[in-house]
Design a protein around this motif. Structure first.
Motif, PDB file in Angstrom:
ATOM      1  N   ARG A 199      41.435  46.421  43.785  1.00 36.09           N
ATOM      2  CA  ARG A 199      40.120  46.690  44.390  1.00 36.09           C
ATOM      3  C   ARG A 199      39.364  45.393  44.598  1.00 36.09           C
ATOM      4  O   ARG A 199      39.268  44.553  43.704  1.00 36.09           O
ATOM      5  CB  ARG A 199      39.316  47.626  43.490  1.00 36.09           C
ATOM      6  CG  ARG A 199      39.921  48.997  43.335  1.00 36.09           C
ATOM      7  CD  ARG A 199      39.137  49.877  42.393  1.00 36.09           C
ATOM      8  NE  ARG A 199      37.818  50.232  42.934  1.00 36.09           N
ATOM      9  CZ  ARG A 199      37.127  51.288  42.522  1.00 36.09           C
ATOM     10  NH1 ARG A 199      37.613  52.080  41.580  1.00 36.09           N
ATOM     11  NH2 ARG A 199      35.954  51.548  43.040  1.00 36.09           N
ATOM     12  N   HIS A 255      35.728  43.559  46.828  1.00 32.75           N
ATOM     13  CA  HIS A 255      34.336  43.869  47.146  1.00 32.75           C
ATOM     14  C   HIS A 255      34.219  44.596  48.488  1.00 32.75           C
ATOM     15  O   HIS A 255      35.121  44.554  49.328  1.00 32.75           O
ATOM     16  CB  HIS A 255      33.505  42.589  47.184  1.00 32.75           C
ATOM     17  CG  HIS A 255      33.469  41.866  45.868  1.00 32.75           C
ATOM     18  ND1 HIS A 255      32.901  42.408  44.740  1.00 32.75           N
ATOM     19  CD2 HIS A 255      33.943  40.639  45.507  1.00 32.75           C
ATOM     20  CE1 HIS A 255      33.006  41.553  43.734  1.00 32.75           C
ATOM     21  NE2 HIS A 255      33.641  40.467  44.172  1.00 32.75           N
ATOM     22  N   PHE A 256      33.093  45.265  48.690  1.00 39.57           N
ATOM     23  CA  PHE A 256      32.735  45.913  49.948  1.00 39.57           C
ATOM     24  C   PHE A 256      33.748  46.984  50.376  1.00 39.57           C
ATOM     25  O   PHE A 256      34.022  47.158  51.558  1.00 39.57           O
ATOM     26  CB  PHE A 256      32.579  44.872  51.072  1.00 39.57           C
ATOM     27  CG  PHE A 256      31.615  43.784  50.748  1.00 39.57           C
ATOM     28  CD1 PHE A 256      30.250  44.060  50.567  1.00 39.57           C
ATOM     29  CD2 PHE A 256      32.057  42.482  50.592  1.00 39.57           C
ATOM     30  CE1 PHE A 256      29.362  43.039  50.256  1.00 39.57           C
ATOM     31  CE2 PHE A 256      31.171  41.468  50.285  1.00 39.57           C
ATOM     32  CZ  PHE A 256      29.817  41.744  50.113  1.00 39.57           C
ATOM     33  N   ASP A 301      39.241  37.005  45.849  1.00 39.15           N
ATOM     34  CA  ASP A 301      38.998  37.551  47.194  1.00 39.15           C
ATOM     35  C   ASP A 301      39.422  36.573  48.290  1.00 39.15           C
ATOM     36  O   ASP A 301      38.692  36.334  49.260  1.00 39.15           O
ATOM     37  CB  ASP A 301      37.525  37.921  47.358  1.00 39.15           C
ATOM     38  CG  ASP A 301      37.335  39.106  48.305  1.00 39.15           C
ATOM     39  OD1 ASP A 301      38.340  39.536  48.906  1.00 39.15           O
ATOM     40  OD2 ASP A 301      36.202  39.580  48.435  1.00 39.15           O
ATOM     41  N   SER A 314      41.523  38.402  42.506  1.00 39.80           N
ATOM     42  CA  SER A 314      40.128  38.596  42.105  1.00 39.80           C
ATOM     43  C   SER A 314      39.193  37.586  42.763  1.00 39.80           C
ATOM     44  O   SER A 314      37.987  37.796  42.836  1.00 39.80           O
ATOM     45  CB  SER A 314      39.999  38.492  40.578  1.00 39.80           C
ATOM     46  OG  SER A 314      40.343  37.183  40.132  1.00 39.80           O
ATOM     47  N   HIS A 370      40.093  51.654  46.172  1.00 37.12           N
ATOM     48  CA  HIS A 370      38.784  52.266  46.339  1.00 37.12           C
ATOM     49  C   HIS A 370      38.941  53.731  46.729  1.00 37.12           C
ATOM     50  O   HIS A 370      39.966  54.124  47.306  1.00 37.12           O
ATOM     51  CB  HIS A 370      37.990  51.517  47.417  1.00 37.12           C
ATOM     52  CG  HIS A 370      37.336  50.274  46.915  1.00 37.12           C
ATOM     53  ND1 HIS A 370      36.168  50.295  46.177  1.00 37.12           N
ATOM     54  CD2 HIS A 370      37.690  48.972  47.025  1.00 37.12           C
ATOM     55  CE1 HIS A 370      35.823  49.051  45.866  1.00 37.12           C
ATOM     56  NE2 HIS A 370      36.731  48.237  46.372  1.00 37.12           N
TER      57      HIS A 370
END
Length: 419
Positions: free
Chosen positions: A222, A224-225, A260, A258, A195
């Motif tokens: 990368r 989420h968040f 997470d 992916s 990110h």
């Protein structure tokens, strides 16, 4: 080879090559010394996996055995190049273009018979540099003395065949090395993008000038968040097979990450996949889950060395990580540990080639890394340059992969809440 052939070759070895043998008439007097010389010349060919070096060893052996000079005309497609690896007096050699024409007219490299001829009253000999159906050029010899004898020609043909066999291995090695290198560079050139709130720098240093690449790699995934998963791994071994397995681990990691999952669960799934493939090489791996919004760092390792953290005042310390078995063993049992990561601190992940040195305990090696000091505010790029220089990583005995990361706050970033 038959005893009679060896005895005939020994008979025609030059006395200077026989270490002072004083037998009369060029016969078999002093045969042990002559056989020793023959062995020495043959053993001196093919000491490396480098084609140019092998050609030089061949011409020096040919000039030493037959006197005069020797050189190689390398085959490129259907033609022969100019002289290479000249040994002895170049003036004793025929013109390179005439030697090439003579060899081609005689049917080289299809016909493996040595060709005798003269140039300016001097004897010359062309010997095919070939083994089986593989043809690499021509060995050309010339001298001021009398014509080359049939026994000398046969001996030179034997040495040329030995050299050709080593050239075949050298070219095969070069092909594998080039393929593995291309694969490694392609993989290293396409790391995932972290990110924008995370500054990341990566260095990959293969060991040795001609060493085959290994399975060291770095990755950034990368999530989420604004979170990023940083990865450093090391597949056991070197060469094309290690690079291929590294690609398999890397592909599996991207797929699993992916979802997470926490770092220790990512390692568990990677281990299950690798253990199910009998030919997959084991690998060590370190995962670092960076959450800039919460200033949280979660790490998990599979037989890998711990990461280093460079604090705001430039000091370095190692972060504790629960010890887990290498990937591919099927043992599982991975755990995560959570640390705080401030915005002005730098996280460093690395493979063992960065710190390990022959004859040194690993704890001493890690203390050397922990003893490094950095200027406050140094960029991640300069941090890596300093580490590589001070640890002399460019002369490491193993491949080196090292990744540095630092949180890069962005205006307007909204902190995520805990789920």
């Amino acid at each position: 080879m038959g005893v009679l052939r060896v005895r005939r070759w020994i008979r025609f070895l030059p006395r200077t090559a026989a270490h002072g043998d004083r037998g009369r008439g060029g016969g078999l007097d002093g045969a042990p010394a002559r056989l020793s010389a023959l062995r020495a010349y043959a053993a001196g060919i093919g000491t490396t996996l480098d084609e140019a070096t092998t050609c030089g060893e061949l011409t020096r052996a040919a000039a030493g055995l037959a006197g005069g000079a020797a050189a190689v005309l390398r085959r490129v497609g259907g033609t022969l190049t100019g002289y290479a690896a000249i040994a002895g007096d170049p003036g004793a050699l025929p013109d390179a273009r005439r030697a090439a024409a003579t060899a081609l007219d005689a049917g080289f490299p299809a016909d493996g018979t040595p060709q005798h001829w003269t140039h300016g009253g001097r004897p010359a000999l062309c010997v095919p540099l070939a083994t089986g159906e593989r043809h690499y050029g021509v060995l050309v010899c010339g001298r001021d003395a009398g014509p080359f004898t049939p026994a000398e020609a046969e001996l030179l043909a034997l040495l040329a065949e030995r050299a050709a066999s080593h050239i075949r291995h050298a070219r095969a090695y070069e092909r594998v090395s080039r393929t593995a290198g291309d694969l490694q560079r392609a993989l290293q050139a396409e790391p995932g993008r972290p990110h924008p709130n995370l500054a990341v720098a990566i260095r990959y240093l293969p060991a040795g000038r001609r060493a085959l690449v290994g399975g060291d790699w770095c990755e950034a995934v990368r999530l989420h968040f604004g979170r990023t998963l940083l990865v450093v791994g090391d597949v056991m071994g070197h060469g094309l097979e290690a690079a291929v397995d590294m690609h398999a681990y890397r592909s599996s990691l991207r797929s699993i990450a992916s979802a997470d999952l926490p770092p220790h669960r990512v390692l568990r799934q990677l281990d299950d996949i690798a253990a199910a493939e009998a030919d997959r090489r084991p690998a060590t791996c370190l995962l670092a889950h960076v959450d800039p919004a919460r200033r949280r760092l979660t790490v998990a390792g599979a037989g890998h060395l711990p990461p280093a953290l460079i604090t705001r005042d430039g000091t370095t310390r190692l972060l504790p990580v629960p010890v887990g078995p290498p990937l591919g063993t099927g043992f599982g049992g991975y755990e995560s540990a959570t640390h705080t990561l401030e915005g002005d601190e730098t996280l460093v992940l690395f493979t063992d080639g960065l710190v390990e040195r022959r004859g040194e305990d690993i704890d001493s090696s890690l203390r050397r890394l922990a003893g490094l000091r950095f200027a406050p505010g140094a960029t991640v790029e300069s941090v890596l340059d300093t580490i590589v220089t001070r640890l002399d990583a460019r002369r490491a005995e193993d491949d080196v992969a090292v990744l540095a990361a630092r949180v890069r706050p962005r205006r307007g970033t909204v902190a995520a809440t805990d789920p």
